[in-house]
Design a protein around this motif. Structure first.
Motif, PDB file in Angstrom:
ATOM      1  N   PHE A 197       1.432  -0.259   8.231  1.00  0.00           N
ATOM      2  CA  PHE A 197       0.814  -0.972   7.116  1.00  0.00           C
ATOM      3  C   PHE A 197       1.088  -0.308   5.766  1.00  0.00           C
ATOM      4  N   LEU A 198       1.790   0.826   5.775  1.00  0.00           N
ATOM      5  CA  LEU A 198       2.052   1.566   4.542  1.00  0.00           C
ATOM      6  C   LEU A 198       3.485   1.344   4.068  1.00  0.00           C
ATOM      7  N   SER A 199       3.668   1.449   2.762  1.00  0.00           N
ATOM      8  CA  SER A 199       4.991   1.264   2.170  1.00  0.00           C
ATOM      9  C   SER A 199       5.960   2.350   2.632  1.00  0.00           C
ATOM     10  N   ASN A 200       7.227   1.983   2.720  1.00  0.00           N
ATOM     11  CA  ASN A 200       8.261   2.963   3.053  1.00  0.00           C
ATOM     12  C   ASN A 200       8.433   3.997   1.945  1.00  0.00           C
ATOM     13  N   ASP A 201       7.873   3.696   0.788  1.00  0.00           N
ATOM     14  CA  ASP A 201       7.957   4.606  -0.348  1.00  0.00           C
ATOM     15  C   ASP A 201       6.825   5.635  -0.342  1.00  0.00           C
ATOM     16  N   SER A 202       6.095   5.705   0.773  1.00  0.00           N
ATOM     17  CA  SER A 202       4.983   6.653   0.873  1.00  0.00           C
ATOM     18  C   SER A 202       5.507   8.077   1.040  1.00  0.00           C
ATOM     19  N   PHE A 203       4.614   9.049   0.813  1.00  0.00           N
ATOM     20  CA  PHE A 203       5.016  10.459   0.781  1.00  0.00           C
ATOM     21  C   PHE A 203       4.018  11.299   1.577  1.00  0.00           C
ATOM     22  N   PRO A 204       4.126  11.274   2.932  1.00  0.00           N
ATOM     23  CA  PRO A 204       3.204  12.080   3.748  1.00  0.00           C
ATOM     24  C   PRO A 204       3.577  13.555   3.717  1.00  0.00           C
ATOM     25  N   LEU A 205       2.568  14.407   3.843  1.00  0.00           N
ATOM     26  CA  LEU A 205       2.780  15.849   3.813  1.00  0.00           C
ATOM     27  C   LEU A 205       2.031  16.500   4.977  1.00  0.00           C
ATOM     28  N   VAL A 239       0.855  -1.186   0.000  1.00  0.00           N
ATOM     29  CA  VAL A 239       0.000   0.000   0.000  1.00  0.00           C
ATOM     30  C   VAL A 239       0.887   1.230   0.000  1.00  0.00           C
ATOM     31  N   LYS A 240       0.821   2.012  -1.072  1.00  0.00           N
ATOM     32  CA  LYS A 240       1.582   3.251  -1.167  1.00  0.00           C
ATOM     33  C   LYS A 240       0.652   4.433  -0.947  1.00  0.00           C
ATOM     34  N   PHE A 241       1.194   5.465  -0.321  1.00  0.00           N
ATOM     35  CA  PHE A 241       0.349   6.594   0.087  1.00  0.00           C
ATOM     36  C   PHE A 241       1.060   7.912  -0.160  1.00  0.00           C
ATOM     37  N   ALA A 242       0.252   8.939  -0.472  1.00  0.00           N
ATOM     38  CA  ALA A 242       0.750  10.315  -0.562  1.00  0.00           C
ATOM     39  C   ALA A 242      -0.345  11.255  -0.071  1.00  0.00           C
ATOM     40  N   GLY A 243       0.055  12.299   0.681  1.00  0.00           N
ATOM     41  CA  GLY A 243      -0.907  13.297   1.109  1.00  0.00           C
ATOM     42  C   GLY A 243      -0.923  13.519   2.607  1.00  0.00           C
ATOM     43  N   ASP A 244      -2.110  13.776   3.136  1.00  0.00           N
ATOM     44  CA  ASP A 244      -2.338  14.131   4.546  1.00  0.00           C
ATOM     45  C   ASP A 244      -1.589  13.174   5.485  1.00  0.00           C
ATOM     46  N   ASP A 245      -0.671  13.728   6.291  1.00  0.00           N
ATOM     47  CA  ASP A 245       0.163  12.883   7.144  1.00  0.00           C
ATOM     48  C   ASP A 245      -0.602  12.239   8.296  1.00  0.00           C
ATOM     49  N   GLY A 299      -4.234   8.423  -2.165  1.00  0.00           N
ATOM     50  CA  GLY A 299      -3.886   9.844  -2.112  1.00  0.00           C
ATOM     51  C   GLY A 299      -4.931  10.591  -1.313  1.00  0.00           C
ATOM     52  N   HIS A 300      -4.490  11.566  -0.543  1.00  0.00           N
ATOM     53  CA  HIS A 300      -5.432  12.364   0.266  1.00  0.00           C
ATOM     54  C   HIS A 300      -5.121  13.835   0.031  1.00  0.00           C
TER      55      HIS A 300
END
Length: 379
Positions: free
Chosen positions: A201-209, A186-192, A243-244
């Motif tokens: 549970f999220l990939s280390n390649d995720s991009f929280p902001l 599970v890859k994620f980007a957006g609201d931290d 994405g959020h």
């Protein structure tokens, strides 16, 4: 002391009638004084009783069961999709995504008819499967509590709203934990906030902001769009991409919905949605949703209709995946007042079945009717 002596001398020098009147006044004062003390004590007791009822009634606490669902505890279904894209658009109120008559009194140029890609796909794209529903949140309509409800299928309480700015990892059974247990990436980007709740549970390649700077209208949305452009098609090392976006929500908090910046942000979101619709393949499920709405001031957290009504959109390029109800259920007149709605807690069981995962143990929702293509699937 001098005052007391003077009073005593004045009393001793007074006539008997004056002394009697003075004594009666003293007795009356003492009697009234006792009455006021009893009244104040009674009011204090009532306040303590009221606080006790309030904390045990309105401020409910919730006991979480630690059980984790397994495949043999729920109906085993083969997943319909290889990949899933989930786009959360914060504060995506339902009337933002349906056509509104420009000649009507309810129409507003700044927040109506700017995001029409969802309804256009639902109403006109017969070569694909689109489902657009009104999505009813449960109060409190704060983002962290809505994410808990959307992933566990349970109902966070109002007292949980105090943790909206200090989230901790959700230990109870939830959809992301089930995907993790099934070895899905599970890859994620957006609201931290997602990282605070689900980072194991999220990939280390995720991009929280960073999410709490409501004066920043663009950084989070730009980060999500850049991440999707880089990973959606070129990168195949994912099973679920989330994405959020926060731009619409932040515009609401900063300016309110009736501001030209809202229109600019909605047009940007609509263009991004159109890009995703074109970019995914036939084996990918697209889920676009709002976590809550916003009131006329652009805020949320309570239980007004505008805060509770959000949006859910399910899409696949495969045709005939959803069994739609009669068209009268999807009436967009009067800002979609009578449009078919589902509860947000219904999403978890629906996605679990579509992805072939066990339904989280604490789920209270029910699968959305339209996802069953025939009666056999319900049975």
């Amino acid at each position: 002391n001098m005052d007391e002596k003077l009073i005593k001398q004045s009393i001793l020098s007074s006539s008997n009638d004056e002394k009697i009147i003075y004594k009666s006044r003293i007795k009356k004062f003492q009697k009234n004084h006792k009455f006021y003390i009893i009244l104040l004590v009674f009011i204090a007791i009532l306040q303590f009783i009221s606080i006790a009822f309030f904390t045990r009634g309105f401020l409910l606490s919730r006991h979480v069961l630690d059980n984790i669902s397994t495949q043999n505890e729920t109906t085993t279904l083969h997943p319909r999709f290889n990949k899933t894209v989930v786009l959360v658009i914060d504060a995506l109120r339902f009337d933002f995504v349906i056509p509104v008559d420009e000649s009507g009194s309810n129409h507003n140029l700044n927040y109506h008819n700017n995001i029409l890609s969802l309804y256009d796909s639902f109403a006109n794209d017969k070569d694909a499967s689109s489902l657009l529903l009104k999505f009813i949140a449960d109060p409190p309509t704060t983002t962290l509590q809505r994410l808990k409800g959307l992933t566990t299928g349970s109902l966070p309480t109002f007292i949980d709203a105090g943790s909206n700015f200090d989230g901790t990892v959700i230990e109870e059974d939830n959809l992301l934990k089930q995907l993790h247990l099934a070895n899905k990436t599970v890859k994620f980007a957006g609201d931290d906030t997602w990282m605070a709740l689900f980072h194991p549970f999220l990939s280390n390649d995720s991009f929280p902001l960073e999410s709490l700077n409501v004066w920043d209208l663009d950084s989070v949305d730009k980060g999500v769009m850049d991440y999707f452009h880089d990973h959606l098609q070129q990168d195949q090392e994912w099973d679920v991409m989330i994405g959020h976006m926060l731009g619409i929500d932040h515009v609401g908090h900063k300016y309110g919905p009736d501001h030209f910046t809202m229109r600019e942000k909605q047009v940007q979101v609509d263009e991004f949605i159109n890009w995703i619709l074109k970019s995914i393949d036939e084996n990918t499920l697209l889920v676009i949703l709002g976590d809550h709405g916003m009131d006329h001031t652009g805020n949320h957290g309570g239980d007004s209709i505008d805060e509770l009504e959000s949006t859910l959109f399910l899409y696949s390029k495969k045709p005939n995946l959803w069994k739609l109800k009669d068209s009268s259920n999807y009436d967009i007149s009067a800002l979609g007042r009578d449009y078919r709605s589902v509860r947000q807690i219904d999403l978890v069981s629906s996605l679990s079945l579509l992805l072939g995962q066990p339904i989280p143990f604490n789920n209270l929702g029910w699968p959305i009717d339209e996802i069953a293509r025939n009666d056999n699937e319900w049975s």
